[in-house]
Design a protein around this motif. Structure first.
Motif, PDB file in Angstrom:
ATOM      1  N   PHE A  20       0.842  -1.196   0.000  1.00  0.00           N
ATOM      2  CA  PHE A  20       0.000   0.000   0.000  1.00  0.00           C
ATOM      3  C   PHE A  20       0.882   1.253   0.000  1.00  0.00           C
ATOM      4  CE2 PHE A  20      -3.841   2.008   2.496  1.00  0.00           C
ATOM      5  CZ  PHE A  20      -4.037   2.926   1.472  1.00  0.00           C
ATOM      6  N   ALA A  21       1.866   1.275   0.888  1.00  0.00           N
ATOM      7  CA  ALA A  21       2.758   2.439   0.986  1.00  0.00           C
ATOM      8  C   ALA A  21       3.551   2.635  -0.305  1.00  0.00           C
ATOM      9  CB  ALA A  21       3.700   2.282   2.175  1.00  0.00           C
ATOM     10  N   ILE A  22       4.107   1.571  -0.845  1.00  0.00           N
ATOM     11  CA  ILE A  22       4.891   1.671  -2.076  1.00  0.00           C
ATOM     12  C   ILE A  22       4.009   2.152  -3.218  1.00  0.00           C
ATOM     13  CG2 ILE A  22       6.132   0.335  -3.836  1.00  0.00           C
ATOM     14  CD1 ILE A  22       7.165  -1.407  -1.422  1.00  0.00           C
ATOM     15  N   ALA A  23       2.804   1.608  -3.321  1.00  0.00           N
ATOM     16  CA  ALA A  23       1.893   1.988  -4.403  1.00  0.00           C
ATOM     17  C   ALA A  23       1.606   3.479  -4.386  1.00  0.00           C
ATOM     18  CB  ALA A  23       0.590   1.186  -4.303  1.00  0.00           C
ATOM     19  N   VAL A  24       1.246   4.012  -3.223  1.00  0.00           N
ATOM     20  CA  VAL A  24       0.828   5.421  -3.186  1.00  0.00           C
ATOM     21  C   VAL A  24       2.004   6.395  -3.216  1.00  0.00           C
ATOM     22  CG1 VAL A  24      -1.392   4.902  -2.119  1.00  0.00           C
ATOM     23  CG2 VAL A  24       0.548   5.501  -0.660  1.00  0.00           C
ATOM     24  N   ALA A  42       2.959  -2.717  -7.119  1.00  0.00           N
ATOM     25  CA  ALA A  42       2.545  -2.708  -5.716  1.00  0.00           C
ATOM     26  C   ALA A  42       1.029  -2.590  -5.593  1.00  0.00           C
ATOM     27  CB  ALA A  42       3.230  -1.572  -4.964  1.00  0.00           C
ATOM     28  N   ALA A  43       0.404  -1.781  -6.435  1.00  0.00           N
ATOM     29  CA  ALA A  43      -1.053  -1.618  -6.399  1.00  0.00           C
ATOM     30  C   ALA A  43      -1.753  -2.921  -6.785  1.00  0.00           C
ATOM     31  CB  ALA A  43      -1.493  -0.488  -7.315  1.00  0.00           C
ATOM     32  N   VAL A  44      -1.219  -3.634  -7.765  1.00  0.00           N
ATOM     33  CA  VAL A  44      -1.808  -4.917  -8.166  1.00  0.00           C
ATOM     34  C   VAL A  44      -1.726  -5.908  -7.014  1.00  0.00           C
ATOM     35  CG1 VAL A  44      -1.514  -6.917  -9.697  1.00  0.00           C
ATOM     36  CG2 VAL A  44      -1.513  -4.595 -10.649  1.00  0.00           C
ATOM     37  N   VAL A  45      -0.594  -5.943  -6.327  1.00  0.00           N
ATOM     38  CA  VAL A  45      -0.441  -6.828  -5.170  1.00  0.00           C
ATOM     39  C   VAL A  45      -1.463  -6.452  -4.093  1.00  0.00           C
ATOM     40  CG1 VAL A  45       1.107  -7.424  -3.250  1.00  0.00           C
ATOM     41  CG2 VAL A  45       1.983  -7.372  -5.594  1.00  0.00           C
ATOM     42  N   GLN A  46      -1.541  -5.166  -3.791  1.00  0.00           N
ATOM     43  CA  GLN A  46      -2.458  -4.690  -2.754  1.00  0.00           C
ATOM     44  C   GLN A  46      -3.911  -4.981  -3.126  1.00  0.00           C
ATOM     45  OE1 GLN A  46      -2.867  -0.480  -2.628  1.00  0.00           O
ATOM     46  NE2 GLN A  46      -4.092  -0.503  -0.773  1.00  0.00           N
ATOM     47  N   MET A  47      -4.320  -4.630  -4.332  1.00  0.00           N
ATOM     48  CA  MET A  47      -5.711  -4.812  -4.750  1.00  0.00           C
ATOM     49  C   MET A  47      -6.072  -6.288  -4.884  1.00  0.00           C
ATOM     50  SD  MET A  47      -7.068  -1.900  -4.765  1.00  0.00           S
ATOM     51  CE  MET A  47      -5.975  -0.935  -3.753  1.00  0.00           C
ATOM     52  N   SER A  48      -5.112  -7.123  -5.258  1.00  0.00           N
ATOM     53  CA  SER A  48      -5.366  -8.570  -5.336  1.00  0.00           C
ATOM     54  C   SER A  48      -5.685  -9.123  -3.959  1.00  0.00           C
ATOM     55  CB  SER A  48      -4.158  -9.297  -5.935  1.00  0.00           C
ATOM     56  OG  SER A  48      -3.968  -8.900  -7.260  1.00  0.00           O
ATOM     57  N   TYR A  49      -4.953  -8.681  -2.955  1.00  0.00           N
ATOM     58  CA  TYR A  49      -5.221  -9.122  -1.585  1.00  0.00           C
ATOM     59  C   TYR A  49      -6.614  -8.686  -1.146  1.00  0.00           C
ATOM     60  CZ  TYR A  49      -4.657  -9.966   3.405  1.00  0.00           C
ATOM     61  OH  TYR A  49      -4.822 -10.418   4.697  1.00  0.00           O
ATOM     62  N   ILE A  69      -8.341   1.708  -9.524  1.00  0.00           N
ATOM     63  CA  ILE A  69      -6.969   2.023  -9.102  1.00  0.00           C
ATOM     64  C   ILE A  69      -5.958   1.353 -10.024  1.00  0.00           C
ATOM     65  CG2 ILE A  69      -5.281   1.580  -7.250  1.00  0.00           C
ATOM     66  CD1 ILE A  69      -7.690   2.149  -5.293  1.00  0.00           C
ATOM     67  N   VAL A  70      -6.206   0.096 -10.369  1.00  0.00           N
ATOM     68  CA  VAL A  70      -5.297  -0.628 -11.260  1.00  0.00           C
ATOM     69  C   VAL A  70      -5.361  -0.050 -12.677  1.00  0.00           C
ATOM     70  CG1 VAL A  70      -4.786  -2.889 -12.288  1.00  0.00           C
ATOM     71  CG2 VAL A  70      -5.363  -2.714  -9.860  1.00  0.00           C
ATOM     72  N   ILE A  71      -6.560   0.286 -13.144  1.00  0.00           N
ATOM     73  CA  ILE A  71      -6.708   0.857 -14.488  1.00  0.00           C
ATOM     74  C   ILE A  71      -5.988   2.206 -14.593  1.00  0.00           C
ATOM     75  CG2 ILE A  71      -8.396   1.859 -16.096  1.00  0.00           C
ATOM     76  CD1 ILE A  71     -10.321  -0.435 -15.109  1.00  0.00           C
ATOM     77  N   VAL A  72      -6.133   3.049 -13.587  1.00  0.00           N
ATOM     78  CA  VAL A  72      -5.425   4.336 -13.587  1.00  0.00           C
ATOM     79  C   VAL A  72      -3.912   4.095 -13.578  1.00  0.00           C
ATOM     80  CG1 VAL A  72      -4.943   6.431 -12.245  1.00  0.00           C
ATOM     81  CG2 VAL A  72      -7.307   5.684 -12.584  1.00  0.00           C
ATOM     82  N   GLY A  73      -3.457   3.127 -12.782  1.00  0.00           N
ATOM     83  CA  GLY A  73      -2.027   2.806 -12.744  1.00  0.00           C
ATOM     84  C   GLY A  73      -1.507   2.359 -14.101  1.00  0.00           C
ATOM     85  N   ILE A  74      -2.265   1.507 -14.773  1.00  0.00           N
ATOM     86  CA  ILE A  74      -1.875   1.057 -16.117  1.00  0.00           C
ATOM     87  C   ILE A  74      -1.827   2.255 -17.064  1.00  0.00           C
ATOM     88  CG2 ILE A  74      -2.634  -0.284 -18.130  1.00  0.00           C
ATOM     89  CD1 ILE A  74      -3.790  -2.339 -16.074  1.00  0.00           C
TER      90      ILE A  74
END
Length: 138
Positions: free
Chosen positions: A64-68, A95-102, A117-122
């Motif tokens: 979560f921290a790494i993603a944001v 990191a967001a994919v890992v977080q959102m998958s969980y 969140i994942v779509i915006v990241g992509i």
């Protein structure tokens, strides 16, 4: 002596970069709100929510921290027109994919924000790659 060729950056790119920075800054605020949640705020949660926050694995919190934070720095890199933004945004996306998958598959807490969140990241990773190819970043 090396010279880098940059071309005029379109205004839409600057606008999207600033919006991305604001989006990721909101993610930082969400992270800090969760990380520094007061005992009073936790007490107001349901028992199930209290247990969930108490049992979040440290790797999830790190993701979560790494993603944001990486997303925020990567978006800042876009605003500043820096090539390194691509790598930082890619780290944020992973990191967001890992977080959102969980959240989606383990906690079964998927909501409309999870895929968004994942779509915006992509989209931001793609934008950084595209901007590099167009020589908007140096």
């Amino acid at each position: 002596m090396t010279t880098s060729t940059t071309t005029k950056t379109p205004i839409w790119f600057i606008i999207i970069s600033i919006l991305a920075l604001l989006w990721n800054a909101m993610g930082v605020m969400a992270y800090l709100s969760q990380a520094y949640m007061s005992d009073d705020a936790i007490a107001k949660l349901t028992e199930t929510e209290q247990q969930m926050y108490a049992n979040l694995p440290s790797w999830y919190i790190a993701a979560f921290a790494i993603a944001v934070f990486a997303g925020t720095f990567g978006s800042l890199g876009l605003v500043l027109k820096k090539k390194w933004a691509y790598v930082v945004l890619l780290i944020s996306l992973i990191a967001a994919v890992v977080q959102m998958s969980y959240l989606a598959f383990v906690l079964k807490m998927a909501n409309p924000m999870t895929p968004l969140i994942v779509i915006v990241g992509i989209g931001l990773v793609w934008l950084a790659k595209y901007a590099t190819k167009k020589h908007w970043l140096s």
